[in-house]
Design an enzyme around this catalytic site. Structure first.
Site, PDB file in Angstrom:
ATOM      1  N   GLY B  16       5.168   4.686   3.839  1.00 36.96           N
ATOM      2  CA  GLY B  16       4.666   3.881   2.937  1.00 36.96           C
ATOM      3  C   GLY B  16       5.083   2.585   2.873  1.00 36.96           C
ATOM      4  CB  THR B  17       4.894  -0.853   3.809  1.00 40.45           C
ATOM      5  OG1 THR B  17       3.222  -0.647   4.295  1.00 40.45           O
ATOM      6  CG2 THR B  17       5.631   0.008   5.169  1.00 40.45           C
ATOM      7  N   GLY B  18       4.304   0.253   0.466  1.00 38.55           N
ATOM      8  CA  GLY B  18       3.989  -0.224  -0.986  1.00 38.55           C
ATOM      9  C   GLY B  18       5.150  -1.207  -1.384  1.00 38.55           C
ATOM     10  CG  LEU B  20       8.363   2.711  -5.530  1.00 34.24           C
ATOM     11  CD1 LEU B  20       8.466   4.044  -5.917  1.00 34.24           C
ATOM     12  CD2 LEU B  20       9.353   1.699  -6.299  1.00 34.24           C
ATOM     13  CE  LYS B 193      10.024   6.853 -14.189  1.00 32.75           C
ATOM     14  NZ  LYS B 193       9.762   6.115 -13.020  1.00 32.75           N
TER      15      LYS B 193
END
Lengths: 319, 319
Positions: B16-18, B20, B193
């Site tokens: 994944g290259t979003g 994050l 969280k």
């Protein structure tokens, strides 16, 4: 006051010429009653064209109606029908006094809880009668009303059982073609009406402007609507108003039948008009808190709708 | 598996290259780690221009990065960093297998509850490690990341206390400039969280697209946020995760300081992207129900957000 004090041919003031004021006013005028309209706006059109009401079965046209710009011009009446939204009740402090005679009855058609109290303060508790209107009607132009569901009217006294005058007022409306029923406990009827109004008017707004069929088809929202109804029923019970659980089932059966209905609060919300947020959600929350009834979902719905209204109005101001 | 099984120079896949994936991947690559990126889209830009990360104190540019279109091209790694949204976890069943060697660790950066379970199913529970990322970063273009708050990362094992490998992975991130803390109870950290995410991400969406300062300034919503936090704390307690009440106060103190922050779920909601509705609201509701914890407001928030997402997607389809 005994029945004789309420005359057989009362002088009637209709305060407000929205959908309800025009609908009931037109019916009363058509039945030959002595009706006087107090209009904030659109007077010229009302004077020129009168009232036109379309229902599923009738067309009513009242050609000439007496329309006034101030209560002083109307003067004392026997019956004052308050057909303004409860959100304008502050204004009634100055509107009502000129309309009051010794035995004047003030009948409010307003929705929700706590609508009689401001009238009682402005006119005296003994004058106040409430009517809960089950009706679907919209004003499409000044004096032009489209009523898709004439429904019925529940009439009761503020803080006491029905009196002779209550029955006389109901008879007046019945004679004008309105299904009007007299109840001994107006407050209990108001809690009954909230059982539907709180979830369906509320979720229609809070879930993004959806109609009742979308709520019914969404499992999460349908369950939530039921939980909200249960909170209302439990709070009402603490006030001594017994609402049977079967009443909740009945609401769902009826709602399934009406299809894609857009509740009036949603229509008002989207049109940028006042929404009776305190009367339908705020006041029930405050009363439930006072008597120690837990209404977590109702509280949440109230907070969300208030914020959504605030957002809407802030956006409008920025324009 | 003992510490020796996790190599000092691991082969790392970033899935994944979003925001994050690019942020942590760029940091690891800049620190000289052996990083391989799996990108669904925007590969040409990543190959041509590499990664650019801007933080409040740094500018990082990684000129050349190995970018792949399929997991098979990357092959087995020592560490697989899952930086896709949990809403895409179904796809991981086919993505993960080619990346797995005998001792491969799968580290998920995903938000919310129940994000490790699908990875455990796809890769085996013993491989799964979770990282909770406290970070504010957005991808402004392929490979271009603007990080306004680098924050910290909490790392723990799925269903067991921290191991030697957990500490090695934390050290790897620390060496790359990430504040990474090791925890023995990952699940408890996830509930912690949620205490912030459930109300603030949720109300930002449900109350009409508002930032945290508007929630804080609205008495009804601020109280509602606190009640939602209390529901989370009480449900967590039933699972044995003790969250002190002072933790709730701390959330409000911190939120007051960050001003007009738009939570990531709201940004995703408004941009038409997937929102982790099941991980942040749905799964906590289901777990609370299972253990008999009352979470009426959380349930209501879940139902409303699901409907609002449904409305959004229905409107998009009609266009």
């Amino acid at each position: 006051m005994n029945a004789a004090d309420f005359p057989s041919k009362p002088r009637i003031a209709i305060v407000g010429t929205g959908a309800l004021g025009c609908y009931y006013g037109a019916r009363l005028a058509k039945a030959g009653e002595d009706v006087h309209f107090l209009a904030r706006s659109g007077r010229a059109a009302l004077v020129a064209r009168g009232l036109r009401v379309r229902t599923p079965t009738e067309r009513i046209h009242v050609r000439r109606i007496p329309v006034y710009a101030s209560a002083a011009e109307i003067g004392p009446c026997d019956l004052v029908v308050v057909a303004l939204k409860a959100t304008t009740n502050d204004a009634l402090r100055s509107v009502l006094p000129p309309l009051l005679g010794e035995n004047t009855v003030v009948l409010t058609l307003q929705n929700g809880l706590g609508v009689e109290e401001p009238l009682a303060e402005a006119a005296g508790a003994g004058r106040v009668v409430g009517a809960i209107c089950f009706i679907a009607s919209v004003r499409t132009a000044p004096g032009v009303i489209h009523c898709t569901f004439p429904g019925l009217m529940e009439i009761g006294e503020f803080g006491r059982p029905a009196q002779a005058r209550t029955r006389r007022i109901a008879a007046l409306f019945q004679k004008a073609g309105v299904s009007a029923a007299v109840h001994d406990n107006l407050e209990a009827r108001r809690w009954h009406k909230l059982v539907w109004n709180v979830p369906f008017n509320g979720l229609a707004i809070a879930a993004g402007g959806i109609s009742t069929d979308v709520i019914m088809a969404d499992e999460g929202l349908r369950t939530l609507a039921r939980r909200l109804m249960e909170e209302i029923v439990e709070a009402a019970a603490k006030f001594g108003h017994a609402i049977p659980r079967s009443f909740i089932d009945l609401q769902f059966e009826r709602t399934a039948k009406i299809g894609g209905y857009r509740p009036s609060s949603l229509i008002d919300f989207e049109a940028g008009r006042d929404v009776e947020v305190e009367e339908i959600w705020g006041e029930p929350v405050r009363r439930a808190r006072k008597i120690g009834a837990a209404v977590p979902r109702l509280e949440m719905l109230y907070a969300l709708i208030k914020r959504l209204l605030g957002n809407r109005d802030a956006k409008r101001r920025r324009r």
